[in-house]
Design an enzyme around this catalytic site. Sequence first.
Site, short mmCIF file in Angstrom:
data_model
loop_
_atom_site.label_atom_id
_atom_site.label_comp_id
_atom_site.label_asym_id
_atom_site.label_seq_id
_atom_site.Cartn_x
_atom_site.Cartn_y
_atom_site.Cartn_z
N THR A 110 93.71 47.78 16.17
CA THR A 110 92.77 48.68 17.06
C THR A 110 93.32 49.80 17.44
O THR A 110 92.50 51.00 17.28
CB THR A 110 92.43 47.76 18.16
OG1 THR A 110 93.58 47.20 18.99
CG2 THR A 110 91.52 46.44 18.04
N PHE B 67 86.17 48.57 25.12
CA PHE B 67 87.04 47.42 25.32
C PHE B 67 86.56 46.12 25.85
O PHE B 67 87.10 45.38 26.31
CB PHE B 67 88.10 47.73 26.54
CG PHE B 67 89.16 49.07 25.89
CD1 PHE B 67 90.01 48.70 24.95
CD2 PHE B 67 88.72 50.41 26.20
CE1 PHE B 67 90.91 49.96 24.53
CE2 PHE B 67 89.52 51.48 25.88
CZ PHE B 67 90.44 51.18 25.07
N CYS C 226 89.42 43.87 27.74
CA CYS C 226 90.61 43.85 26.80
C CYS C 226 92.02 43.97 27.89
O CYS C 226 91.77 44.98 28.79
CB CYS C 226 90.53 45.22 25.94
SG CYS C 226 92.12 45.36 25.33
C1 HEM Z 1 91.94 51.17 20.85
C2 HEM Z 1 92.43 49.75 21.17
C3 HEM Z 1 91.67 48.57 21.58
C4 HEM Z 1 90.55 48.15 21.59
C5 HEM Z 1 89.35 49.03 21.16
C6 HEM Z 1 90.47 46.92 22.02
C7 HEM Z 1 89.23 46.26 22.06
C8 HEM Z 1 89.15 44.66 22.56
C9 HEM Z 1 87.80 44.17 22.94
C10 HEM Z 1 86.47 44.82 22.45
C11 HEM Z 1 88.26 42.87 23.20
C12 HEM Z 1 87.35 41.68 23.55
C13 HEM Z 1 86.69 42.12 25.25
C14 HEM Z 1 85.71 41.28 25.54
O1 HEM Z 1 85.55 40.06 25.14
O2 HEM Z 1 84.97 41.53 26.53
C15 HEM Z 1 89.70 42.72 23.29
C16 HEM Z 1 90.47 41.78 23.89
C17 HEM Z 1 91.73 41.56 23.90
N1 HEM Z 1 92.58 42.76 23.64
FE1 HEM Z 1 92.26 44.54 23.10
N2 HEM Z 1 91.85 46.52 22.25
C18 HEM Z 1 92.49 47.35 22.16
C19 HEM Z 1 93.98 47.39 22.17
C20 HEM Z 1 94.66 46.24 22.69
C21 HEM Z 1 96.21 46.27 22.61
C22 HEM Z 1 97.09 47.55 22.40
C23 HEM Z 1 96.31 45.06 23.25
C24 HEM Z 1 97.78 44.34 23.43
C25 HEM Z 1 98.70 45.06 23.73
C26 HEM Z 1 95.15 44.22 23.29
C27 HEM Z 1 95.22 42.86 23.75
C28 HEM Z 1 93.85 42.17 23.72
C29 HEM Z 1 93.66 40.69 24.14
C30 HEM Z 1 95.26 39.83 24.42
C31 HEM Z 1 92.61 40.45 24.05
C32 HEM Z 1 92.01 39.09 24.42
C33 HEM Z 1 91.65 39.10 26.17
C34 HEM Z 1 90.92 37.66 26.43
O3 HEM Z 1 90.46 37.06 25.77
O4 HEM Z 1 91.01 37.46 27.58
N3 HEM Z 1 94.15 45.11 23.05
N4 HEM Z 1 90.31 43.92 23.02
#
Ligand code: HEM
Length: 351
Positions: free
Chosen positions: A164, A291, A298
Site C-alpha cells: 500500500t 484508509f 487502517c
Molecule cells: C498508503 C498506505 C495504506 C493504505 C492506503 C491503507 C489502507 C487500508 C484500508 C483501506 C484498510 C481497511 C480499513 C477498513 O476496513 O475500514 C486497512 C486496514 C489495515 N491496515 Fe492499512 N493501509 C496503508 C498502510 C498500512 C500500514 C503501513 C500498516 C502497518 C504498518 C497497515 C496496517 C493495516 C492493518 C493491520 C489493517 C487491518 C485493521 C483491522 O482490520 O482492524 N496499513 N488499511
Amino acid sequence: MLPAFAECSSELVRRWGDSMGQSDVQEIDVWPEFQNLTGDVISRVAFGSSFGEGRKIFQLQSEQAQNAVKMANVMYIPGYRFLPTKLNTRMKANAREVELLLKGVITKRERAMKDGHADNDDLLGVMMESNIEESQEAGSSMPTMTTDDIVGELKLFYFAGMETTAVLLTWAMVLLSMHPEWQDRAREEVLRVFGKNQPDSEGINRLKVVTMILYEVLRLYPPILLLGREAYKETELGGVTYPAGVTFALPIVCIHHDPDVWGEDVDEFKPERFAEGIAGASKNSPAFFPFGRGPRICVGQNFALLEAKMGLSVILQHFMFELSPSYTHSPCPVSTLQPQHGSHRLSSRNS
Ligand code: HEM
C-alpha cells in the site's frame, strides 16, 4: 519508527546516487524500488535487531502475494488449489517457510526475554510484552495470544503495510513528474524546512504542501480500491431493508472520482483541494477515505503517511525527476492499484 524510516530512505537515495556514477541522468523503475523500501521499513520496525530474518520473510511474503494474484487469475476449477501444480507446491512451501522463520524469531525473542537481555523496542517486542502483561493481569498462566496469533498479526502487517505504501509513493512520483510545478513547490518546502539535513518529526509535521500532494495522490489513486462490509443484522439503508449476511461494497475509487462530490475537475490533479484539510476538500467530507472508516479503519495510516513524507522528502532533497519515454501509464488493480508496466523515471541530481 522515524529512525527506521530515515535510515531506509537514506539508503535508497544513496543507492540511486551510487548507481548514477558520473552520468547526469539515470532511468530507474521506482515501483520495485519502493517495494523494497517499504519492505525494509516494515522489517526493521517489526523485528528491530532481527532485521535480516525479517527481510527474508518479507521476500517470501512478497512472492506469496504475487503467487496469490496468479492463482486468482486462473480460471476457477473446484479443488484446483489441492492439485500438486508448480504454483500450488511453491505456495505451500513458501507458507511453511514463512511460518518456520517467524516462529524461529519468536522463540529466539522469548528466550532473550527470559534471560533479560531482549531489546523490545519493535513491533514484535511490544506485542510479546503486552501479551505477557495481559495474561498476568487476567491471572492466567496461558498467554492471551498464541504463537500462531502473533505469526498471523506479523503476516498481516507485511501484507497490509508494505505494498500500500509502496504504491502511494509510486503514484506520488508519477504525478509529481507529470506536474513539475508541484514537484518544485514540494521541493521548495522540503528544502525550506530541512535544508539538506535529515528530516525530523517536528519538521515532517510542518509539511503542508507535501501533505496536500499525498492526499490528492490517495484520492486519485487509492491503493485499496474497494472495501467490503457485511451486515451482521437486518439493516435499513437509503430506504431499503437488507437482511443479515448481505455484503456491501464500498467502492473507494468511484467515490474519490465522483464529480457530484468533488466538482467537475474531479479527474485533475489539484492538491490545493486539501489546502484547508480533508474536511474542506469535498462537498461531503466522508467522501475521502483511502484508509477506510469506522472501527476497522487502517491502524497503520499515521505510520504510512509519516513513512511516505520521509521518503518523498529525502528524494526531493537529492533528485529531480521526470517520466521516462519508456513509461506507459496503466494503473492496474491487482491486490492494490499498481503500475502495470512499472514506473520508469529519469532522475537527475538536485545539486
Ligand atoms: C498508503 C498506505 C495504506 C493504505 C492506503 C491503507 C489502507 C487500508 C484500508 C483501506 C484498510 C481497511 C480499513 C477498513 O476496513 O475500514 C486497512 C486496514 C489495515 N491496515 Fe492499512 N493501509 C496503508 C498502510 C498500512 C500500514 C503501513 C500498516 C502497518 C504498518 C497497515 C496496517 C493495516 C492493518 C493491520 C489493517 C487491518 C485493521 C483491522 O482490520 O482492524 N496499513 N488499511
